[in-house]
Design a protein around this motif. Sequence first.
Motif, PDB file in Angstrom:
ATOM      1  N   GLN A  45      -6.415   5.990  -7.059  1.00  0.00           N
ATOM      2  CA  GLN A  45      -5.518   7.000  -7.601  1.00  0.00           C
ATOM      3  C   GLN A  45      -4.494   7.465  -6.563  1.00  0.00           C
ATOM      4  O   GLN A  45      -3.304   7.588  -6.859  1.00  0.00           O
ATOM      5  CB  GLN A  45      -6.324   8.208  -8.108  1.00  0.00           C
ATOM      6  CG  GLN A  45      -7.139   7.951  -9.365  1.00  0.00           C
ATOM      7  CD  GLN A  45      -8.328   7.017  -9.122  1.00  0.00           C
ATOM      8  OE1 GLN A  45      -8.997   7.127  -8.081  1.00  0.00           O
ATOM      9  NE2 GLN A  45      -8.593   6.119 -10.054  1.00  0.00           N
ATOM     10  N   THR A  46      -4.949   7.716  -5.341  1.00  0.00           N
ATOM     11  CA  THR A  46      -4.031   8.299  -4.352  1.00  0.00           C
ATOM     12  C   THR A  46      -2.931   7.344  -3.934  1.00  0.00           C
ATOM     13  O   THR A  46      -1.815   7.782  -3.626  1.00  0.00           O
ATOM     14  CB  THR A  46      -4.794   8.777  -3.108  1.00  0.00           C
ATOM     15  OG1 THR A  46      -5.453   7.658  -2.479  1.00  0.00           O
ATOM     16  CG2 THR A  46      -5.827   9.838  -3.467  1.00  0.00           C
ATOM     17  N   ILE A  47      -3.202   6.032  -3.912  1.00  0.00           N
ATOM     18  CA  ILE A  47      -2.167   5.102  -3.451  1.00  0.00           C
ATOM     19  C   ILE A  47      -1.119   4.796  -4.521  1.00  0.00           C
ATOM     20  O   ILE A  47      -0.149   4.104  -4.246  1.00  0.00           O
ATOM     21  CB  ILE A  47      -2.762   3.777  -2.938  1.00  0.00           C
ATOM     22  CG1 ILE A  47      -3.528   3.060  -4.050  1.00  0.00           C
ATOM     23  CG2 ILE A  47      -3.623   4.002  -1.723  1.00  0.00           C
ATOM     24  CD1 ILE A  47      -3.855   1.632  -3.707  1.00  0.00           C
ATOM     25  N   LYS A  48      -1.301   5.339  -5.709  1.00  0.00           N
ATOM     26  CA  LYS A  48      -0.308   5.165  -6.771  1.00  0.00           C
ATOM     27  C   LYS A  48       0.636   6.361  -6.879  1.00  0.00           C
ATOM     28  O   LYS A  48       1.617   6.317  -7.630  1.00  0.00           O
ATOM     29  CB  LYS A  48      -1.001   4.952  -8.114  1.00  0.00           C
ATOM     30  CG  LYS A  48      -1.760   3.631  -8.213  1.00  0.00           C
ATOM     31  CD  LYS A  48      -2.426   3.496  -9.568  1.00  0.00           C
ATOM     32  CE  LYS A  48      -3.142   2.164  -9.715  1.00  0.00           C
ATOM     33  NZ  LYS A  48      -3.790   2.028 -11.038  1.00  0.00           N
ATOM     34  N   ALA A  49       0.349   7.404  -6.122  1.00  0.00           N
ATOM     35  CA  ALA A  49       1.163   8.624  -6.213  1.00  0.00           C
ATOM     36  C   ALA A  49       2.500   8.440  -5.508  1.00  0.00           C
ATOM     37  O   ALA A  49       2.582   7.773  -4.470  1.00  0.00           O
ATOM     38  CB  ALA A  49       0.403   9.790  -5.596  1.00  0.00           C
ATOM     39  N   GLN A  50       3.531   9.041  -6.038  1.00  0.00           N
ATOM     40  CA  GLN A  50       4.857   8.911  -5.434  1.00  0.00           C
ATOM     41  C   GLN A  50       4.935   9.609  -4.086  1.00  0.00           C
ATOM     42  O   GLN A  50       5.762   9.255  -3.242  1.00  0.00           O
ATOM     43  CB  GLN A  50       5.934   9.459  -6.369  1.00  0.00           C
ATOM     44  CG  GLN A  50       7.359   9.142  -5.907  1.00  0.00           C
ATOM     45  CD  GLN A  50       8.404   9.432  -6.952  1.00  0.00           C
ATOM     46  OE1 GLN A  50       8.100   9.937  -8.035  1.00  0.00           O
ATOM     47  NE2 GLN A  50       9.654   9.115  -6.666  1.00  0.00           N
ATOM     48  N   LYS A 252       1.572   1.356  -5.043  1.00  0.00           N
ATOM     49  CA  LYS A 252       0.264   0.844  -4.631  1.00  0.00           C
ATOM     50  C   LYS A 252       0.391  -0.350  -3.701  1.00  0.00           C
ATOM     51  O   LYS A 252      -0.245  -0.394  -2.631  1.00  0.00           O
ATOM     52  CB  LYS A 252      -0.557   0.456  -5.860  1.00  0.00           C
ATOM     53  CG  LYS A 252      -1.864  -0.255  -5.526  1.00  0.00           C
ATOM     54  CD  LYS A 252      -2.602  -0.701  -6.780  1.00  0.00           C
ATOM     55  CE  LYS A 252      -3.853  -1.487  -6.426  1.00  0.00           C
ATOM     56  NZ  LYS A 252      -4.635  -1.880  -7.629  1.00  0.00           N
ATOM     57  N   PHE A 253       1.215  -1.323  -4.075  1.00  0.00           N
ATOM     58  CA  PHE A 253       1.260  -2.555  -3.300  1.00  0.00           C
ATOM     59  C   PHE A 253       2.134  -2.449  -2.056  1.00  0.00           C
ATOM     60  O   PHE A 253       1.794  -3.016  -1.009  1.00  0.00           O
ATOM     61  CB  PHE A 253       1.692  -3.723  -4.187  1.00  0.00           C
ATOM     62  CG  PHE A 253       0.607  -4.175  -5.113  1.00  0.00           C
ATOM     63  CD1 PHE A 253      -0.440  -4.954  -4.654  1.00  0.00           C
ATOM     64  CD2 PHE A 253       0.596  -3.780  -6.445  1.00  0.00           C
ATOM     65  CE1 PHE A 253      -1.468  -5.355  -5.491  1.00  0.00           C
ATOM     66  CE2 PHE A 253      -0.430  -4.165  -7.293  1.00  0.00           C
ATOM     67  CZ  PHE A 253      -1.468  -4.950  -6.826  1.00  0.00           C
ATOM     68  N   THR A 254       3.243  -1.729  -2.123  1.00  0.00           N
ATOM     69  CA  THR A 254       4.062  -1.596  -0.914  1.00  0.00           C
ATOM     70  C   THR A 254       3.357  -0.732   0.125  1.00  0.00           C
ATOM     71  O   THR A 254       3.352  -1.060   1.319  1.00  0.00           O
ATOM     72  CB  THR A 254       5.455  -1.016  -1.229  1.00  0.00           C
ATOM     73  OG1 THR A 254       5.329   0.222  -1.930  1.00  0.00           O
ATOM     74  CG2 THR A 254       6.260  -1.985  -2.071  1.00  0.00           C
ATOM     75  N   VAL A 255       2.746   0.357  -0.304  1.00  0.00           N
ATOM     76  CA  VAL A 255       2.001   1.202   0.636  1.00  0.00           C
ATOM     77  C   VAL A 255       0.823   0.436   1.222  1.00  0.00           C
ATOM     78  O   VAL A 255       0.602   0.441   2.443  1.00  0.00           O
ATOM     79  CB  VAL A 255       1.526   2.499  -0.050  1.00  0.00           C
ATOM     80  CG1 VAL A 255       0.515   3.233   0.833  1.00  0.00           C
ATOM     81  CG2 VAL A 255       2.709   3.406  -0.356  1.00  0.00           C
TER      82      VAL A 255
END
Length: 291
Positions: A45-50, A252-255
């Motif tokens: 969830q956290t890695i999808k946040a803007q 998600k993927f770039t982070v």
Amino acid sequence: MAAAALAVATTAAFVAPQAFAGQAPTTAAQVRASAFAKGPDPTEQTIKAQRGPFQIKQLSVAAQSGRGFNRGTIYYPTDTGQGTYGAIAVIPGFLEPEFITSWYGPTLASYGFVVMTLEPFAITDFPDPRSNQLLAAVDWLAADSPVKAQVDPNRLAVMGHSMGGGGALLAASKRPSLKAAVPLAPWNLYADFAGVTVPTLVIGADNDFIAPVGMHADPMYASIKASPNEGYLKLKNADHFTVNSYSATLTKFTVSWMKRYVDEDTRYTQFLCPAPQPDPSFASFQMTCPS
């Protein structure tokens, strides 16, 4: 940096990783993070946040002759108690001004990076001059910028959209010491990048009619996939400009890519490998898993 990699190729119709050998997926808390790791343990969830966990500030950078790039904006974490940060330069594509890809600046910075979004010298610049501007920008961030004390000069990365994506791949071919490259809907008449060893995540769009994946992203990834630590995310029902706006999938993927390779943070490997579960936002996902 991982010395070896296990090749994995998947499509949206693959079997979920939990089905293999009855093993539960590894959690972030079970994986040792590197000395460069920053921030709390990530979750799906956290890695999808803007916005990530870091508070950020921004600085405008005026044009200056002899510097190798035009003008831009720096986004950086306000927390100075966690050591230095990796630095990322982002450049837009043909006929695009800085603001087109500027959302990556505050988003990536809020996850613990110093990021500079660039205005190219000319919106008509082709990939090669864009690659030089990217390299000049990350070098300046580390050596001469107002936030140089917060930048680790040994952990630099590049991103770009369209001709800027082609420029990001060219920058990776010119500078093997880069820690990561992310070409977004890349365009380049030359698509053979077999010499690239920088960990590279190509992001393409299945309905891209400006830089059709069959002519650009597909052969670009095919040329580098024999190298360790390369990936290809093909977005579904997406066009050339889809990557220019926030989405949970892109974040998600770039982070995760930047965290895994710029920060060597193994807590983020779980979001890249084994392959993620089917997601309606992407048509296919291929990568060599970091070991």
